[in-house]
Design an enzyme around this catalytic site. Structure first.
Site, mmCIF file in Angstrom:
data_model
loop_
_atom_site.group_PDB
_atom_site.id
_atom_site.type_symbol
_atom_site.label_atom_id
_atom_site.label_comp_id
_atom_site.label_asym_id
_atom_site.label_seq_id
_atom_site.Cartn_x
_atom_site.Cartn_y
_atom_site.Cartn_z
ATOM 1 N N GLU A 17 0.637 -1.287 -0.032
ATOM 2 C CA GLU A 17 -0.022 0.142 0.040
ATOM 3 C C GLU A 17 0.923 1.294 0.115
ATOM 4 O O GLU A 17 1.905 1.481 0.763
ATOM 5 C CB GLU A 17 -0.973 -0.038 1.216
ATOM 6 C CG GLU A 17 -1.814 1.244 1.174
ATOM 7 C CD GLU A 17 -3.140 1.327 1.993
ATOM 8 O OE1 GLU A 17 -3.437 -0.003 2.659
ATOM 9 O OE2 GLU A 17 -4.047 2.178 1.841
ATOM 10 N N GLU B 139 2.263 8.635 7.403
ATOM 11 C CA GLU B 139 2.084 7.029 7.838
ATOM 12 C C GLU B 139 3.211 6.106 7.139
ATOM 13 O O GLU B 139 3.359 5.113 7.740
ATOM 14 C CB GLU B 139 0.785 6.564 7.196
ATOM 15 C CG GLU B 139 -0.414 7.006 8.132
ATOM 16 C CD GLU B 139 -1.671 6.520 7.412
ATOM 17 O OE1 GLU B 139 -2.098 5.528 7.278
ATOM 18 O OE2 GLU B 139 -2.829 7.394 7.175
ATOM 19 N N ASP C 232 -4.795 3.821 -2.682
ATOM 20 C CA ASP C 232 -5.714 4.217 -1.867
ATOM 21 C C ASP C 232 -6.101 5.676 -2.395
ATOM 22 O O ASP C 232 -5.107 6.626 -1.959
ATOM 23 C CB ASP C 232 -5.333 4.143 -0.571
ATOM 24 C CG ASP C 232 -6.551 4.488 0.565
ATOM 25 O OD1 ASP C 232 -7.044 5.440 0.296
ATOM 26 O OD2 ASP C 232 -6.420 3.683 1.679
ATOM 27 N N THR C 233 -7.354 5.873 -2.756
ATOM 28 C CA THR C 233 -7.324 7.256 -3.211
ATOM 29 C C THR C 233 -7.604 8.358 -1.950
ATOM 30 O O THR C 233 -7.182 9.544 -2.303
ATOM 31 C CB THR C 233 -8.945 7.318 -3.691
ATOM 32 O OG1 THR C 233 -9.946 6.872 -2.632
ATOM 33 C CG2 THR C 233 -9.201 6.621 -4.983
ATOM 34 N N PHE C 234 -7.644 7.837 -0.642
ATOM 35 C CA PHE C 234 -7.422 8.740 0.326
ATOM 36 C C PHE C 234 -6.118 9.258 0.519
ATOM 37 O O PHE C 234 -5.741 10.394 0.459
ATOM 38 C CB PHE C 234 -7.976 8.360 1.892
ATOM 39 C CG PHE C 234 -7.314 8.936 3.099
ATOM 40 C CD1 PHE C 234 -7.883 10.143 3.456
ATOM 41 C CD2 PHE C 234 -6.157 8.352 3.626
ATOM 42 C CE1 PHE C 234 -7.256 10.603 4.366
ATOM 43 C CE2 PHE C 234 -5.527 9.149 4.735
ATOM 44 C CZ PHE C 234 -6.357 10.249 5.192
ATOM 45 N N HIS C 235 -4.976 8.438 0.404
ATOM 46 C CA HIS C 235 -3.673 8.661 0.260
ATOM 47 C C HIS C 235 -3.147 9.685 -0.957
ATOM 48 O O HIS C 235 -2.495 10.405 -0.804
ATOM 49 C CB HIS C 235 -2.846 7.436 0.608
ATOM 50 C CG HIS C 235 -2.948 6.904 1.740
ATOM 51 N ND1 HIS C 235 -2.819 7.374 3.122
ATOM 52 C CD2 HIS C 235 -3.515 5.329 2.078
ATOM 53 C CE1 HIS C 235 -3.084 6.382 4.059
ATOM 54 N NE2 HIS C 235 -3.480 5.348 3.400
ATOM 55 N N HIS D 181 -7.802 0.780 -2.853
ATOM 56 C CA HIS D 181 -8.786 1.376 -1.619
ATOM 57 C C HIS D 181 -9.417 2.477 -2.285
ATOM 58 O O HIS D 181 -8.780 3.498 -2.662
ATOM 59 C CB HIS D 181 -7.984 1.487 -0.490
ATOM 60 C CG HIS D 181 -7.479 0.175 0.243
ATOM 61 N ND1 HIS D 181 -6.716 0.013 1.460
ATOM 62 C CD2 HIS D 181 -7.944 -1.138 0.038
ATOM 63 C CE1 HIS D 181 -6.596 -1.090 2.018
ATOM 64 N NE2 HIS D 181 -7.351 -1.857 1.055
ATOM 65 N N ARG E 33 -11.853 10.134 4.400
ATOM 66 C CA ARG E 33 -12.024 8.693 4.507
ATOM 67 C C ARG E 33 -13.515 8.176 5.006
ATOM 68 O O ARG E 33 -13.661 7.158 5.467
ATOM 69 C CB ARG E 33 -11.186 8.213 5.852
ATOM 70 C CG ARG E 33 -9.884 8.490 5.548
ATOM 71 C CD ARG E 33 -8.764 7.776 6.406
ATOM 72 N NE ARG E 33 -8.436 6.487 5.540
ATOM 73 C CZ ARG E 33 -7.114 5.999 5.677
ATOM 74 N NH1 ARG E 33 -6.515 6.074 6.792
ATOM 75 N NH2 ARG E 33 -6.983 4.769 4.918
ATOM 76 N N GLU F 134 -12.754 1.473 2.267
ATOM 77 C CA GLU F 134 -12.195 1.361 3.542
ATOM 78 C C GLU F 134 -12.578 2.592 4.323
ATOM 79 O O GLU F 134 -11.707 3.580 4.585
ATOM 80 C CB GLU F 134 -10.605 1.278 3.174
ATOM 81 C CG GLU F 134 -10.127 1.222 4.422
ATOM 82 C CD GLU F 134 -8.396 1.297 4.196
ATOM 83 O OE1 GLU F 134 -7.689 0.593 5.236
ATOM 84 O OE2 GLU F 134 -7.883 2.197 3.449
HETATM 85 MN MN LIG Z 1 -5.918 1.805 2.436
#
Ligand SMILES: [Mn+2]
Length: 288
Positions: free
Chosen positions: A150, A156, A183-186, A209, A215, A244
């Site tokens: 990921e 993070e 992951d679209t959030f990150h 994700h 989120r 997620e």
């Molecule tokens: Mn994720």
């Protein structure tokens, strides 16, 4: 393409007692996959493993998982024992995952804390990380499991923050079953462009994700879902896209994921389920 939902959506802590009720929930909501993500998956007794595998089969719900290295281990640290502990952890995990029919594992695999001065360490961490992933990847292949590293934001992870770095890392590992998870959030924090990032990932994109800028469930924030859809279609992604949502404040999960306010709009259990179903409908509409 398969749609998944992460079990954590319903949890307030990381003390899940059984995943079985969540298998039934995602089946009823119309998802294809339930994603698991804490050490219960490895710590539960064999009887529970059998019950979960049976529920997954009976409901026609596939399982996937994300596992970070445990706190006392690392895949990138200078301490060889610590790295070996991390490698052993994953090697042991794969036999268990195979019993659950799990074919894809993600995780913030290079998530050791940054050391200062960073420049001195980061090249070594990269090398150690590649070496560890080659070992883990070969072991995973014996069980038919794909690893998807990921790509996380700067708060993070300090080694891999963008699709470009992730692909470069996966190429250095050089195994067909080691890819990346976007992951679209990150991505919203680190990438210049969703479209370009997915294109950069290309055939190295192994898992996705879906999450909003804060989120919540897809559709409840301001991410450009048309662009994200176009990009995922452009690379002809056929894997699992897992929602997620991290929305429950006020307990262990809130503390570790920095959820300081109720992100559910005060939803009761029925409304939580209905919201997840609506997010799935949104995805079906978007990709149809
Ligand atoms: Mn994720």
């Amino acid at each position: 393409m398969k749609y998944g939902l992460h079990y954590i959506y319903w949890q307030k802590d990381l003390q899940c007692k059984s995943y079985v009720p969540y298998v039934e929930k995602v089946k009823n909501l119309g998802f294809d996959v339930l994603e698991l993500g804490d050490y219960l998956v490895l710590n539960m007794p064999e009887s529970q493993v059998e019950a979960l595998a049976a529920a997954s089969k009976e409901c026609g719900v596939e399982l996937s998982v994300g596992l970070d290295p445990p706190a006392d281990s690392s895949l990138t640290g200078e301490d060889k024992d610590c790295r070996e502990k991390g490698i052993e952890f994953y090697k042991r995990a794969f036999a268990r995952l195979e019993k659950l029919g799990i074919r894809t594992m993600g995780g913030n695999l290079l998530n050791a804390p940054a050391r200062v001065p960073l420049k001195e360490y980061i090249e070594k961490e990269w090398e150690y990380g590649v070496d560890s992933l080659v070992k883990i990847g070969r072991s995973a292949a014996e069980y038919g499991i794909d690893l998807n590293i990921e790509i996380c934001n700067r708060f993070e992870n300090h080694i891999l923050n963008t699709a470009e770095q992730g692909v470069r890392f996966a190429k250095a590992v050089g195994l067909p079953n080691v890819k990346i998870l976007l992951d679209t959030f990150h991505m919203n924090i680190e990438e210049d462009s969703f479209f370009e990032a997915f294109l950069t990932a290309g055939e190295y994109l192994g898992h996705v994700h879906l999450g909003e800028n804060h989120r919540r469930l897809p559709g409840k924030g301001h991410l450009p879902w048309n662009e994200i859809r176009d990009a995922i279609k452009a690379v002809n992604f056929q894997g699992i896209m897992t929602m997620e949502p991290l929305v429950n404040a006020g307990d262990e999960l809130g503390d570790c994921c920095r959820i300081w306010r109720d992100m559910t709009d005060g939803a009761d259990a029925a409304r939580m389920d209905a919201d997840a179903g609506q997010a799935l409908q949104f995805m079906h509409y978007l990709f149809s």
